[in-house]
Design a protein around this motif. Structure first.
Motif, PDB file in Angstrom:
ATOM      1  N   SER A 153     -30.370-133.186  -9.426  1.00  0.00           N
ATOM      2  CA  SER A 153     -29.631-134.347  -9.925  1.00  0.00           C
ATOM      3  C   SER A 153     -29.264-134.194 -11.391  1.00  0.00           C
ATOM      4  N   GLN A 154     -30.196-133.632 -12.180  1.00  0.00           N
ATOM      5  CA  GLN A 154     -29.959-133.507 -13.613  1.00  0.00           C
ATOM      6  C   GLN A 154     -28.747-132.624 -13.913  1.00  0.00           C
ATOM      7  N   ALA A 155     -28.610-131.540 -13.184  1.00  0.00           N
ATOM      8  CA  ALA A 155     -27.484-130.630 -13.401  1.00  0.00           C
ATOM      9  C   ALA A 155     -26.159-131.307 -13.063  1.00  0.00           C
ATOM     10  N   ILE A 156     -26.155-132.068 -11.976  1.00  0.00           N
ATOM     11  CA  ILE A 156     -24.920-132.770 -11.573  1.00  0.00           C
ATOM     12  C   ILE A 156     -24.535-133.810 -12.615  1.00  0.00           C
ATOM     13  N   ILE A 157     -25.511-134.616 -13.024  1.00  0.00           N
ATOM     14  CA  ILE A 157     -25.251-135.670 -14.016  1.00  0.00           C
ATOM     15  C   ILE A 157     -24.781-135.059 -15.334  1.00  0.00           C
ATOM     16  N   THR A 158     -25.427-133.985 -15.742  1.00  0.00           N
ATOM     17  CA  THR A 158     -25.066-133.338 -17.010  1.00  0.00           C
ATOM     18  C   THR A 158     -23.628-132.836 -16.986  1.00  0.00           C
ATOM     19  N   ASN A 159     -23.233-132.165 -15.912  1.00  0.00           N
ATOM     20  CA  ASN A 159     -21.878-131.626 -15.830  1.00  0.00           C
ATOM     21  C   ASN A 159     -20.819-132.725 -15.738  1.00  0.00           C
ATOM     22  N   ILE A 160     -21.129-133.796 -15.004  1.00  0.00           N
ATOM     23  CA  ILE A 160     -20.187-134.919 -14.933  1.00  0.00           C
ATOM     24  C   ILE A 160     -20.059-135.587 -16.297  1.00  0.00           C
ATOM     25  N   ALA A 161     -21.197-135.808 -16.956  1.00  0.00           N
ATOM     26  CA  ALA A 161     -21.181-136.471 -18.267  1.00  0.00           C
ATOM     27  C   ALA A 161     -20.432-135.639 -19.302  1.00  0.00           C
ATOM     28  N   LEU A 162     -20.707-134.338 -19.320  1.00  0.00           N
ATOM     29  CA  LEU A 162     -20.038-133.474 -20.298  1.00  0.00           C
ATOM     30  C   LEU A 162     -18.539-133.360 -20.010  1.00  0.00           C
ATOM     31  N   SER A 163     -18.194-133.275 -18.739  1.00  0.00           N
ATOM     32  CA  SER A 163     -16.766-133.207 -18.403  1.00  0.00           C
ATOM     33  C   SER A 163     -16.069-134.499 -18.806  1.00  0.00           C
ATOM     34  N   GLY A 164     -16.723-135.644 -18.595  1.00  0.00           N
ATOM     35  CA  GLY A 164     -16.148-136.922 -18.997  1.00  0.00           C
ATOM     36  C   GLY A 164     -16.005-137.035 -20.503  1.00  0.00           C
ATOM     37  N   PHE A 165     -17.010-136.564 -21.225  1.00  0.00           N
ATOM     38  CA  PHE A 165     -16.973-136.627 -22.685  1.00  0.00           C
ATOM     39  C   PHE A 165     -15.847-135.756 -23.234  1.00  0.00           C
ATOM     40  N   PHE A 166     -15.775-134.519 -22.762  1.00  0.00           N
ATOM     41  CA  PHE A 166     -14.740-133.627 -23.276  1.00  0.00           C
ATOM     42  C   PHE A 166     -13.350-134.041 -22.806  1.00  0.00           C
ATOM     43  N   PHE A 167     -13.235-134.647 -21.631  1.00  0.00           N
ATOM     44  CA  PHE A 167     -11.945-135.163 -21.171  1.00  0.00           C
ATOM     45  C   PHE A 167     -11.428-136.226 -22.127  1.00  0.00           C
ATOM     46  N   TYR A 168     -12.299-137.153 -22.484  1.00  0.00           N
ATOM     47  CA  TYR A 168     -11.879-138.229 -23.367  1.00  0.00           C
ATOM     48  C   TYR A 168     -11.587-137.717 -24.768  1.00  0.00           C
ATOM     49  N   ASN A 213     -12.357-128.502 -18.542  1.00  0.00           N
ATOM     50  CA  ASN A 213     -12.040-127.798 -17.308  1.00  0.00           C
ATOM     51  C   ASN A 213     -13.241-127.027 -16.773  1.00  0.00           C
ATOM     52  N   VAL A 214     -14.033-126.455 -17.678  1.00  0.00           N
ATOM     53  CA  VAL A 214     -15.221-125.701 -17.257  1.00  0.00           C
ATOM     54  C   VAL A 214     -16.250-126.624 -16.611  1.00  0.00           C
ATOM     55  N   PHE A 215     -16.592-127.721 -17.307  1.00  0.00           N
ATOM     56  CA  PHE A 215     -17.624-128.623 -16.777  1.00  0.00           C
ATOM     57  C   PHE A 215     -17.120-129.413 -15.576  1.00  0.00           C
ATOM     58  N   ASN A 216     -15.815-129.702 -15.546  1.00  0.00           N
ATOM     59  CA  ASN A 216     -15.257-130.396 -14.390  1.00  0.00           C
ATOM     60  C   ASN A 216     -15.368-129.521 -13.145  1.00  0.00           C
ATOM     61  N   LYS A 217     -15.061-128.237 -13.288  1.00  0.00           N
ATOM     62  CA  LYS A 217     -15.144-127.328 -12.136  1.00  0.00           C
ATOM     63  C   LYS A 217     -16.591-127.180 -11.687  1.00  0.00           C
ATOM     64  N   LYS A 218     -17.512-127.097 -12.638  1.00  0.00           N
ATOM     65  CA  LYS A 218     -18.923-127.010 -12.268  1.00  0.00           C
ATOM     66  C   LYS A 218     -19.360-128.259 -11.512  1.00  0.00           C
ATOM     67  N   ALA A 219     -18.921-129.424 -11.980  1.00  0.00           N
ATOM     68  CA  ALA A 219     -19.309-130.678 -11.327  1.00  0.00           C
ATOM     69  C   ALA A 219     -18.740-130.773  -9.919  1.00  0.00           C
ATOM     70  N   THR A 220     -17.449-130.448  -9.764  1.00  0.00           N
ATOM     71  CA  THR A 220     -16.822-130.553  -8.447  1.00  0.00           C
ATOM     72  C   THR A 220     -17.311-129.474  -7.489  1.00  0.00           C
ATOM     73  N   ASN A 221     -17.811-128.358  -8.031  1.00  0.00           N
ATOM     74  CA  ASN A 221     -18.431-127.349  -7.170  1.00  0.00           C
ATOM     75  C   ASN A 221     -19.771-127.826  -6.642  1.00  0.00           C
ATOM     76  N   MET A 222     -20.460-128.639  -7.450  1.00  0.00           N
ATOM     77  CA  MET A 222     -21.797-129.098  -7.074  1.00  0.00           C
ATOM     78  C   MET A 222     -21.762-130.249  -6.076  1.00  0.00           C
TER      79      MET A 222
END
Length: 330
Positions: free
Chosen positions: A241-256, A34-43
């Motif tokens: 770009s790196q921050a966006i990719i990192t937050n999306i990747a981490l949110s995807g990893f923790f989601f799964y 939830n934390v990384f997903n919110k960061k990604a969608t904010n970005m």
């Protein structure tokens, strides 16, 4: 701290220590998602794209597990896959609805609305065959759930203040999750029952994740593809770009990962215990998100969410109770 096979296997009863480990990993993974997903969608304001990319991370994880032999690959027929498609579609809508709700509104608000999922489950249980009639007390518990969510939406001095877009997305996610639960019970039970199909809890989730991804792609194309390049460049210029990719990747990893732990835990202890702990989990997410993202928590919001979550907790406990066997009492 556990081997992958041990964590995901539901063949043997687990020790209290392992069950505690599953719960801790489930809660931690869900909170971090939830934390990384919110960061990604904010970005980046391409939320269907974010939801889709998160599923890709899970697919890569599954392929690694199967490819390295850490987990047996599913052995499904065309008819098995066809039976999974409606469930995977519901999983797609449920996931995307949650991502979109948290993207356009506060994480805490989305979680409060998500506490209404038993209301949708009760309605779906009555509408879709076979009819699932709960004890009367379970239906009574829906009153504090709805009332609590309603109270949480009342702002002091402002009256009812609802982010209707976030509310709609979260409600769609609730409906999809309820239908998925209704449709998926018999299908997953059948798949798990045939050992030759290699469909333990982890593989059931992996297959649904892949189908969910397939359904998500067209929505990205329809809703966001025409403007995705410009949206990405604008977001990258502001956040990198790196921050966006990192937050999306981490949110995807923790989601799964959190879903795998949740599936493994449910397989060990049953749906009722899992549902109760899933309710408690929302409290942690609401508190953490309110702190990290400075989301306002007024008195009515706190009281209302507490009432709704308590109602969900009670519903989880009483909804699975079987009526007394009259033949024994006669």
């Amino acid at each position: 701290f556990f081997k992958v096979k041990d964590i995901m296997s539901a063949a043997k009863p687990s020790s209290p220590l392992k069950l505690a480990g599953l719960v801790i990993a489930w809660y931690a993974g869900n909170t971090l998602y939830n934390v990384f997903n919110k960061k990604a969608t904010n970005m980046i304001h391409a939320h269907w794209f974010v939801a889709c990319a998160q599923l890709v991370v899970g697919i890569v994880w599954s392929l690694i597990m199967w490819g390295t032999g850490a987990r047996k690959a599913p052995n499904l027929t065309a008819s098995d896959i066809a039976a999974c498609i409606p469930i995977g579609f519901c999983a797609c809508v449920s996931h995307a609805g949650s991502v979109l709700a948290m993207g356009v509104g506060a994480v805490s608000f989305a979680q409060i609305v998500k506490a209404c999922e038993p209301v949708f489950a009760a309605i779906v249980g009555l509408l879709l065959p076979p009819m699932d009639i709960k004890p009367l007390l379970a239906y009574m518990m829906l009153i504090p759930i709805v009332g609590g969510v309603g109270l949480a939406c009342v702002k002091e001095g402002k009256g009812i203040d609802i982010n209707m877009t976030a509310f709609a997305y979260a409600s769609v996610a609730n409906a999809a999750a309820a239908i998925k639960g209704k449709l998926g019970g018999s299908v997953t039970k059948s798949l798990k029952g045939d050992k030759s199909k290699n469909m333990d809890s982890a593989n059931v989730y992996a297959v649904m994740n892949i189908i969910s991804f397939i359904f998500t792609v067209p929505m990205v194309v329809i809703a966001e593809l025409p403007t995705l390049k410009d949206t990405w460049e604008e977001a990258a210029a502001e956040h990198g770009s790196q921050a966006i990719i990192t937050n999306i990747a981490l949110s995807g990893f923790f989601f799964y990962i959190y879903n795998e732990f949740a599936f493994a835990f449910t397989a060990q202890v049953g749906a009722v215990t899992s549902s109760v702990l899933n309710t408690a989990k929302r409290v942690i997410i609401i508190v953490v998100s309110a702190i990290l993202f400075a989301e306002p928590m007024e008195r009515n919001t706190v009281i209302g969410s507490a009432i709704a979550i308590s109602g969900t907790f009670a519903y989880s406990l009483v909804s699975k109770k079987k009526p007394a066997d009259k033949s024994k009492t006669a």
